[in-house]
Design a protein around this motif. Structure first.
Motif, PDB file in Angstrom:
ATOM      1  N   ALA A 204     -15.078  -9.700  13.270  1.00  0.00           N
ATOM      2  CA  ALA A 204     -14.957 -11.155  13.254  1.00  0.00           C
ATOM      3  C   ALA A 204     -15.933 -11.761  14.249  1.00  0.00           C
ATOM      4  CB  ALA A 204     -13.527 -11.563  13.590  1.00  0.00           C
ATOM      5  N   GLN A 205     -16.447 -12.916  13.898  1.00  0.00           N
ATOM      6  CA  GLN A 205     -17.388 -13.621  14.774  1.00  0.00           C
ATOM      7  C   GLN A 205     -16.603 -14.486  15.758  1.00  0.00           C
ATOM      8  OE1 GLN A 205     -20.700 -12.934  14.550  1.00  0.00           O
ATOM      9  NE2 GLN A 205     -19.995 -11.452  13.042  1.00  0.00           N
ATOM     10  N   ASN A 206     -15.769 -13.816  16.539  1.00  0.00           N
ATOM     11  CA  ASN A 206     -15.003 -14.541  17.552  1.00  0.00           C
ATOM     12  C   ASN A 206     -15.338 -13.975  18.927  1.00  0.00           C
ATOM     13  OD1 ASN A 206     -13.575 -12.118  17.762  1.00  0.00           O
ATOM     14  ND2 ASN A 206     -11.809 -12.870  16.613  1.00  0.00           N
ATOM     15  N   GLN A 207     -14.705 -14.481  19.920  1.00  0.00           N
ATOM     16  CA  GLN A 207     -14.986 -14.105  21.306  1.00  0.00           C
ATOM     17  C   GLN A 207     -14.812 -12.598  21.531  1.00  0.00           C
ATOM     18  OE1 GLN A 207     -12.633 -16.389  23.980  1.00  0.00           O
ATOM     19  NE2 GLN A 207     -13.782 -15.808  25.796  1.00  0.00           N
ATOM     20  N   ASN A 208     -13.839 -11.998  20.863  1.00  0.00           N
ATOM     21  CA  ASN A 208     -13.536 -10.581  21.075  1.00  0.00           C
ATOM     22  C   ASN A 208     -14.179  -9.660  20.047  1.00  0.00           C
ATOM     23  OD1 ASN A 208     -11.856 -11.372  23.205  1.00  0.00           O
ATOM     24  ND2 ASN A 208     -10.116 -11.608  21.826  1.00  0.00           N
ATOM     25  N   SER A 209     -14.867 -10.204  19.034  1.00  0.00           N
ATOM     26  CA  SER A 209     -15.425  -9.401  17.941  1.00  0.00           C
ATOM     27  C   SER A 209     -14.369  -8.456  17.370  1.00  0.00           C
ATOM     28  CB  SER A 209     -16.646  -8.607  18.400  1.00  0.00           C
ATOM     29  OG  SER A 209     -17.687  -9.477  18.741  1.00  0.00           O
ATOM     30  N   THR A 210     -13.247  -9.005  16.985  1.00  0.00           N
ATOM     31  CA  THR A 210     -12.122  -8.234  16.469  1.00  0.00           C
ATOM     32  C   THR A 210     -12.506  -7.492  15.197  1.00  0.00           C
ATOM     33  OG1 THR A 210     -10.614  -9.887  17.364  1.00  0.00           O
ATOM     34  CG2 THR A 210      -9.716  -8.383  15.707  1.00  0.00           C
ATOM     35  N   ALA A 211     -12.180  -6.199  15.143  1.00  0.00           N
ATOM     36  CA  ALA A 211     -12.436  -5.392  13.944  1.00  0.00           C
ATOM     37  C   ALA A 211     -11.427  -5.757  12.860  1.00  0.00           C
ATOM     38  CB  ALA A 211     -12.335  -3.911  14.272  1.00  0.00           C
ATOM     39  N   VAL A 212     -11.908  -5.804  11.613  1.00  0.00           N
ATOM     40  CA  VAL A 212     -11.070  -6.047  10.451  1.00  0.00           C
ATOM     41  C   VAL A 212     -11.394  -4.956   9.438  1.00  0.00           C
ATOM     42  CG1 VAL A 212     -10.456  -7.649   8.602  1.00  0.00           C
ATOM     43  CG2 VAL A 212     -11.158  -8.542  10.838  1.00  0.00           C
ATOM     44  N   ALA A 213     -10.374  -4.214   8.991  1.00  0.00           N
ATOM     45  CA  ALA A 213     -10.572  -3.158   7.995  1.00  0.00           C
ATOM     46  C   ALA A 213      -9.812  -3.516   6.731  1.00  0.00           C
ATOM     47  CB  ALA A 213     -10.089  -1.815   8.531  1.00  0.00           C
ATOM     48  N   ARG A 214     -10.482  -3.319   5.589  1.00  0.00           N
ATOM     49  CA  ARG A 214      -9.849  -3.537   4.285  1.00  0.00           C
ATOM     50  C   ARG A 214     -10.018  -2.268   3.464  1.00  0.00           C
ATOM     51  NH1 ARG A 214     -12.067  -8.694   5.358  1.00  0.00           N
ATOM     52  NH2 ARG A 214     -10.463 -10.287   5.344  1.00  0.00           N
ATOM     53  N   PHE A 215      -8.936  -1.881   2.779  1.00  0.00           N
ATOM     54  CA  PHE A 215      -8.999  -0.707   1.920  1.00  0.00           C
ATOM     55  C   PHE A 215      -7.952  -0.825   0.823  1.00  0.00           C
ATOM     56  CE2 PHE A 215      -6.406   0.271   5.645  1.00  0.00           C
ATOM     57  CZ  PHE A 215      -5.241   0.790   5.108  1.00  0.00           C
ATOM     58  N   SER A 216      -8.092   0.003  -0.191  1.00  0.00           N
ATOM     59  CA  SER A 216      -7.153   0.034  -1.301  1.00  0.00           C
ATOM     60  C   SER A 216      -6.409   1.360  -1.260  1.00  0.00           C
ATOM     61  CB  SER A 216      -7.902  -0.116  -2.629  1.00  0.00           C
ATOM     62  OG  SER A 216      -6.993  -0.060  -3.705  1.00  0.00           O
ATOM     63  N   LEU A 217      -5.089   1.296  -1.417  1.00  0.00           N
ATOM     64  CA  LEU A 217      -4.235   2.473  -1.360  1.00  0.00           C
ATOM     65  C   LEU A 217      -3.615   2.715  -2.730  1.00  0.00           C
ATOM     66  CD1 LEU A 217      -3.201   4.437   0.881  1.00  0.00           C
ATOM     67  CD2 LEU A 217      -1.145   3.027   0.954  1.00  0.00           C
ATOM     68  N   ALA A 218      -3.810   3.923  -3.279  1.00  0.00           N
ATOM     69  CA  ALA A 218      -3.193   4.314  -4.549  1.00  0.00           C
ATOM     70  C   ALA A 218      -1.879   5.019  -4.232  1.00  0.00           C
ATOM     71  CB  ALA A 218      -4.115   5.243  -5.323  1.00  0.00           C
ATOM     72  N   VAL A 219      -0.773   4.460  -4.737  1.00  0.00           N
ATOM     73  CA  VAL A 219       0.555   5.014  -4.505  1.00  0.00           C
ATOM     74  C   VAL A 219       1.110   5.480  -5.853  1.00  0.00           C
ATOM     75  CG1 VAL A 219       2.889   4.533  -3.677  1.00  0.00           C
ATOM     76  CG2 VAL A 219       0.910   3.449  -2.557  1.00  0.00           C
ATOM     77  N   PRO A 220       1.294   6.805  -6.018  1.00  0.00           N
ATOM     78  CA  PRO A 220       1.775   7.320  -7.306  1.00  0.00           C
ATOM     79  C   PRO A 220       3.139   6.738  -7.673  1.00  0.00           C
ATOM     80  CG  PRO A 220       1.013   9.113  -5.900  1.00  0.00           C
ATOM     81  CD  PRO A 220       1.049   7.867  -5.058  1.00  0.00           C
ATOM     82  N   LYS A 221       3.318   6.459  -8.972  1.00  0.00           N
ATOM     83  CA  LYS A 221       4.599   5.951  -9.462  1.00  0.00           C
ATOM     84  C   LYS A 221       5.555   7.116  -9.678  1.00  0.00           C
ATOM     85  CE  LYS A 221       2.686   1.996 -11.911  1.00  0.00           C
ATOM     86  NZ  LYS A 221       2.526   1.340 -13.216  1.00  0.00           N
ATOM     87  N   LYS A 222       6.805   6.907  -9.348  1.00  0.00           N
ATOM     88  CA  LYS A 222       7.819   7.935  -9.565  1.00  0.00           C
ATOM     89  C   LYS A 222       8.101   8.093 -11.053  1.00  0.00           C
ATOM     90  CE  LYS A 222      12.202   9.528  -7.775  1.00  0.00           C
ATOM     91  NZ  LYS A 222      13.231   9.325  -6.774  1.00  0.00           N
ATOM     92  N   ILE A 223       8.199   6.963 -11.748  1.00  0.00           N
ATOM     93  CA  ILE A 223       8.427   6.984 -13.191  1.00  0.00           C
ATOM     94  C   ILE A 223       7.138   6.534 -13.868  1.00  0.00           C
ATOM     95  CG2 ILE A 223       9.741   5.994 -15.091  1.00  0.00           C
ATOM     96  CD1 ILE A 223      12.062   5.612 -13.088  1.00  0.00           C
ATOM     97  N   LYS A 224       6.595   7.408 -14.717  1.00  0.00           N
ATOM     98  CA  LYS A 224       5.329   7.117 -15.381  1.00  0.00           C
ATOM     99  C   LYS A 224       5.583   6.804 -16.844  1.00  0.00           C
ATOM    100  CE  LYS A 224       3.069  10.017 -12.091  1.00  0.00           C
ATOM    101  NZ  LYS A 224       2.713  11.316 -11.704  1.00  0.00           N
ATOM    102  N   ARG A 225       4.998   5.707 -17.312  1.00  0.00           N
ATOM    103  CA  ARG A 225       5.133   5.298 -18.714  1.00  0.00           C
ATOM    104  C   ARG A 225       3.821   5.520 -19.432  1.00  0.00           C
ATOM    105  NH1 ARG A 225       8.423  -0.142 -17.308  1.00  0.00           N
ATOM    106  NH2 ARG A 225      10.395   0.876 -16.891  1.00  0.00           N
ATOM    107  N   GLU A 226       3.929   5.972 -20.662  1.00  0.00           N
ATOM    108  CA  GLU A 226       2.731   6.248 -21.457  1.00  0.00           C
ATOM    109  C   GLU A 226       1.882   4.986 -21.606  1.00  0.00           C
ATOM    110  OE1 GLU A 226       1.724   7.913 -25.891  1.00  0.00           O
ATOM    111  OE2 GLU A 226       3.558   8.608 -24.906  1.00  0.00           O
ATOM    112  N   GLY A 227       0.584   5.144 -21.417  1.00  0.00           N
ATOM    113  CA  GLY A 227      -0.344   4.033 -21.558  1.00  0.00           C
ATOM    114  C   GLY A 227      -0.489   3.177 -20.314  1.00  0.00           C
ATOM    115  N   GLU A 228       0.277   3.476 -19.268  1.00  0.00           N
ATOM    116  CA  GLU A 228       0.187   2.721 -18.026  1.00  0.00           C
ATOM    117  C   GLU A 228      -0.412   3.603 -16.935  1.00  0.00           C
ATOM    118  OE1 GLU A 228       3.862   0.972 -16.797  1.00  0.00           O
ATOM    119  OE2 GLU A 228       4.120  -0.114 -18.672  1.00  0.00           O
TER     120      GLU A 228
END
Length: 143
Positions: free
Chosen positions: A23-47
């Motif tokens: 961030a362009q602030n006084q402290n230059s704070t770090a910002v992290a963005r990511f995507s998390l894949a969480v497996p589904k317990k119940i899986k439906r066909e086509g999804e």
């Protein structure tokens, strides 16, 4: 007494390397963005077999992500769910959610090829839970 609770606990794998900005602030704070894949317990066909969550973290936690977390890393996160709604270029309202990450833990040990150990010498228990790379104990955001 009114009780307010918004806490999410998720375990999954990063779908890509995290995006790190300062961030362009006084402290230059770090910002992290990511995507998390969480497996589904119940899986439906086509999804899809997994749900995908956009995650954001700040400060020391983001710096930790920058150093030690990458595509394919299995992690456990704790945070809160926030609306991520916006209006697109066509003027339509788009609804979504994101996870504001407060804590991160490793959910598996390093792969044998990464630490040059054979299977008999691998660290960790049968589930491979929470083995931490050597030398990072002082930097962990969840200590």
């Amino acid at each position: 007494v009114e009780i307010k609770m918004n806490k999410a606990h998720l375990m999954g794998w990063l779908t890509r390397d995290p995006e790190i900005r300062y961030a362009q602030n006084q402290n230059s704070t770090a910002v992290a963005r990511f995507s998390l894949a969480v497996p589904k317990k119940i899986k439906r066909e086509g999804e899809p077999d997994s749900d995908f969550f956009n995650c954001t973290c700040f400060g020391k936690t983001a710096e930790f992500v920058e150093k030690y977390i990458h595509k394919g890393t299995k992690i456990i996160i704790t945070g809160r769910i926030e609306n991520d709604n916006y209006t697109n270029k066509e003027g339509q309202k788009v609804y979504g959610v994101k996870i504001l990450v407060e804590e991160i833990e490793f959910a598996e040990s390093k792969r044998p090829e990464e630490n040059n150990m054979d299977k008999d010498n691998r660290q960790g228990n049968e589930e491979g839970i929470v083995n931490i790379p050597s030398g990072v104990e002082e930097e962990l955001p969840f200590n």
